[in-house]
Each structure stands twice: as structure tokens, then as C-alpha cells.
Design a protein around this motif. Structure first.
Motif, PDB file in Angstrom:
ATOM      1  N   ARG A   1       0.869  -1.180   0.000  1.00  0.00           N
ATOM      2  CA  ARG A   1       0.000   0.000   0.000  1.00  0.00           C
ATOM      3  C   ARG A   1       0.899   1.222   0.000  1.00  0.00           C
ATOM      4  N   TYR A   2       0.353   2.349  -0.397  1.00  0.00           N
ATOM      5  CA  TYR A   2       1.125   3.576  -0.398  1.00  0.00           C
ATOM      6  C   TYR A   2       1.449   4.013   1.031  1.00  0.00           C
TER       7      TYR A   2
ATOM      8  N   GLN B   1       6.297   5.856  -3.890  1.00  0.00           N
ATOM      9  CA  GLN B   1       5.801   4.965  -2.836  1.00  0.00           C
ATOM     10  C   GLN B   1       4.725   5.641  -1.999  1.00  0.00           C
ATOM     11  N   ALA B   2       4.830   6.957  -1.834  1.00  0.00           N
ATOM     12  CA  ALA B   2       3.829   7.706  -1.067  1.00  0.00           C
ATOM     13  C   ALA B   2       2.557   7.956  -1.861  1.00  0.00           C
TER      14      ALA B   2
ATOM     15  N   ASP C   1       0.411   3.663 -12.873  1.00  0.00           N
ATOM     16  CA  ASP C   1      -0.304   2.642 -12.118  1.00  0.00           C
ATOM     17  C   ASP C   1       0.662   1.865 -11.226  1.00  0.00           C
ATOM     18  N   ALA C   2       0.166   1.433 -10.087  1.00  0.00           N
ATOM     19  CA  ALA C   2       0.928   0.567  -9.196  1.00  0.00           C
ATOM     20  C   ALA C   2       0.281  -0.813  -9.180  1.00  0.00           C
ATOM     21  N   VAL C   3       1.093  -1.843  -9.377  1.00  0.00           N
ATOM     22  CA  VAL C   3       0.633  -3.225  -9.311  1.00  0.00           C
ATOM     23  C   VAL C   3       1.264  -3.830  -8.060  1.00  0.00           C
ATOM     24  N   PHE C   4       0.464  -3.938  -7.006  1.00  0.00           N
ATOM     25  CA  PHE C   4       0.995  -4.388  -5.717  1.00  0.00           C
ATOM     26  C   PHE C   4       1.139  -5.908  -5.685  1.00  0.00           C
TER      27      PHE C   4
ATOM     28  N   LEU D   1       4.469   0.752 -11.726  1.00  0.00           N
ATOM     29  CA  LEU D   1       5.253   0.417 -10.539  1.00  0.00           C
ATOM     30  C   LEU D   1       4.983  -1.023 -10.152  1.00  0.00           C
ATOM     31  N   SER D   2       6.016  -1.838 -10.110  1.00  0.00           N
ATOM     32  CA  SER D   2       5.868  -3.206  -9.627  1.00  0.00           C
ATOM     33  C   SER D   2       7.216  -3.868  -9.452  1.00  0.00           C
TER      34      SER D   2
END
Length: 309
Positions: free
Chosen positions: A8-9, A47-48, A56-59, A96-97
Motif C-alpha cells: 500500500r502507499y 511509494q507515497a 499505475d501501481a501493481v501491488f 510500478l511493480s
């Protein structure tokens, strides 16, 4: 593999150290055994969640874009690299991943260049993002030419110090604006120091360049960008890698991109002794959160680097 990741951010507190699956290696990718990964402000800003409107962020996300290491296996279409080659890279994908704070990273070929022979892995990890940003901004956004006067803002920082050295190599006169703590560093790199002081900044630059400067490379943003825009000579160019407000001032906002040819040029400059990368602090992989805190605190005359044994 061992890796740092976040689900998570948030700040350094969201980082986890543990096992993640080894990366899959696509046809145009190279599996790199990571030896070192530099920390950059964009890492902890992404990251924040500050880049959520853009990327996009792929967690879970493995942070980090800068890397140096050794090729383990090239993808089936890769002819540029072979097992055992020492490389450095700005491994930024379009999301982001799959970052570099891990034992292994699958790096697209376009993101890699050879590691400078003269550099340690730690030094090499500190070169790609900062070096590419300065190199591309000076060549592409500003098109600087020999004999011109270039003003670099935040000249003692990671990108700024690269900008000073590259501009000097291109045959430019360089004025380097920095705070008092960075004044000696700026002078050692070959620039004429200008103190970051709002009351005297404009006067200092005008005394050094009465007819104005030909180009401004801004790596900081904020009020000094506004001041610098008024110090341009007729026909002068302005570019910022930090502040989109530069567009309203008639300048160019530049975002660095991975480029294998530019990385090769930086490696050549490093081996020629043109570029000096200073490593201020190193942290083992499991202490990546502390590395982020050190980078965010600022005040260091050099890069913060995460090492992977």
C-alpha cells in the motif's frame, strides 16, 4: 528471492523485507543479479502515492529504479548481453511493480548499459537516473553548446552535480547554485559557486554573467526557478526536471527516460574520468527503510545506496 516491497502507499514504515517469487524473464529482458541499488527521491515519492495520477501501481511493488549488477540470463531475443556481463541500469517500466531493491530484477534491454570499469558496483548504481537526467536535459531539452554559460540550480545534488560535470565537458562555463554546505563540492566540480540566498541570488548571478546566462538547468523548483528565469540572456533556454511551473515561464519540463545509448555514453565518460559519483551512505537490503529515511532527510553530499550481498 529476498526483496523489499510494499502493499500500500505510504512512507518507509510500509516497506517489508522477505521472500518474493523470482522474476520472469521476457524475450527482450535480462535477468540481473543485483549488487547495488541507489535510492532517489522519486522512489519514496512514488511509494507515497504522489505519482498515482501518472503511473499505475501493481501491488506488491518492489521500489527502486537505479541498479548495478551481473547478468544471470538474457532473454531469448537478447543479443546485447551475455551471462557474467557487469551492467548498470535505469530500470523504469511504465508501471510500478518490478523494482531493483531485490536480489534479482528482470530489466528490459532498453534500460541497461555496461557498468563503468572504473566504478565500484555502489558507484555505478548511483549513476543511471541522475546521470541520464542531466545528460538528456542538457543535450535534448537545452541543446547547450561550447562556450555558453549554463546556470545549474542545486548543483551539489545528485542531478545537479552530474549537470555541472557534463556541461563542463561540453565546453560550457558553469555557474553552480548551492547552499553553503555544497559550495566546496560545486567548486571542486569546476563550477563557479553561487550561494542559494534569496536576498542575493540574483545579484550574484548578474555579477558573474552581466549579459545573462544562455541556459538554466533547474533540479530543484520553487522560487529560485522563478528568479533564474529572469536571468536568461536574449534567446536563453530554461529547463526543469523538478517543477512543471517551468512551462508557464516559457521553459521545458523534462522527464528522464531509459536509453541504452545514453547509458553507454555515460559509462564512457565515467571511464574517461569526466564523471565523479560520490557515495555518501550504504545500507544492506534489509535496511532499505533506513536508506529511504537518510535520502529524504537530505544534507548528504552523495548518493544513498542499498547493497545486496
Amino acid at each position: 528471492m529476498k526483496a523489499i516491497s510494499y502493499r500500500r502507499y505510504g512512507g518507509p514504515e510500509v516497506l517489508e523485507y522477505g521472500e518474493l517469487p523470482d522474476p520472469k524473464v521476457g524475450p527482450d529482458e535480462v535477468l540481473v543479479r543485483v549488487r547495488a541499488a541507489a535510492v532517489n527521491p522519486v522512489d519514496w515519492k512514488a511509494q507515497a502515492g504522489y505519482l498515482d495520477g501518472m503511473i499505475d501501481a501493481v501491488f506488491p511493488v518492489v521500489p527502486g529504479w537505479d541498479v548495478s549488477g551481473v547478468v544471470v540470463r538474457p532473454g531469448v531475443s537478447v543479443t546485447e548481453w551475455a551471462e557474467g556481463d557487469e551492467v548498470m541500469g535505469y530500470v523504469r517500466e511504465d508501471f510500478l511493480s518490478h523494482g531493483t531493491f531485490a536480489e534479482y530484477v528482470a530489466a528490459p534491454v532498453r534500460t541497461l548499459g555496461r557498468k563503468p570499469r572504473a566504478y565500484s558496483f555502489e558507484e555505478a548504481a548511483g549513476l543511471p537516473l541522475a546521470g541520464l537526467t542531466a545528460y538528456q536535459a542538457l543535450h535534448t531539452a537545452l541543446s547547450v553548446r561550447p562556450g555558453e554559460t549554463v546556470l545549474v540550480l542545486a548543483a551539489a545534488g545528485g542531478v545537479g552535480s552530474m549537470g555541472v560535470q557534463i556541461a563542463r565537458h561540453l565546453g560550457c562555463r558553469v555557474l553552480g547554485a548551492a547552499r553553503e554546505a555544497g559550495r566546496e563540492r560545486v567548486a571542486a566540480l569546476g563550477a563557479e559557486p553561487v550561494l542559494f540566498d534569496e536576498a542575493t541570488f540574483t545579484r550574484q548571478v548578474r555579477e558573474l554573467a552581466p549579459d545573462g546566462v544562455d541556459a538554466v538547468l533547474d533540479t530543484l523548483g520553487g522560487p529560485f526557478l522563478q528568479h533564474a528565469a529572469r536571468l536568461l540572456a536574449p534567446g536563453g533556454r530554461l529547463a526543469s526536471v523538478a517543477d512543471g511551473e517551468v512551462l508557464a515561464l516559457g521553459g521545458r519540463y523534462y522527464w528522464v527516460r531509459p536509453d541504452a545509448a545514453d547509458l553507454a555514453a555515460l559509462a564512457d565518460l565515467a571511464d574517461e574520468g569526466v564523471l565523479d559519483v560520490r557515495v555518501a551512505k550504504t545500507f544492506p537490503l534489509e535496511r532499505a527503510a533506513d536508506a529511504q529515511r537518510a535520502n529524504a532527510a537530505g544534507g548528504l553530499q552523495g548518493k544513498v545506496v542499498v547493497t545486496v550481498p
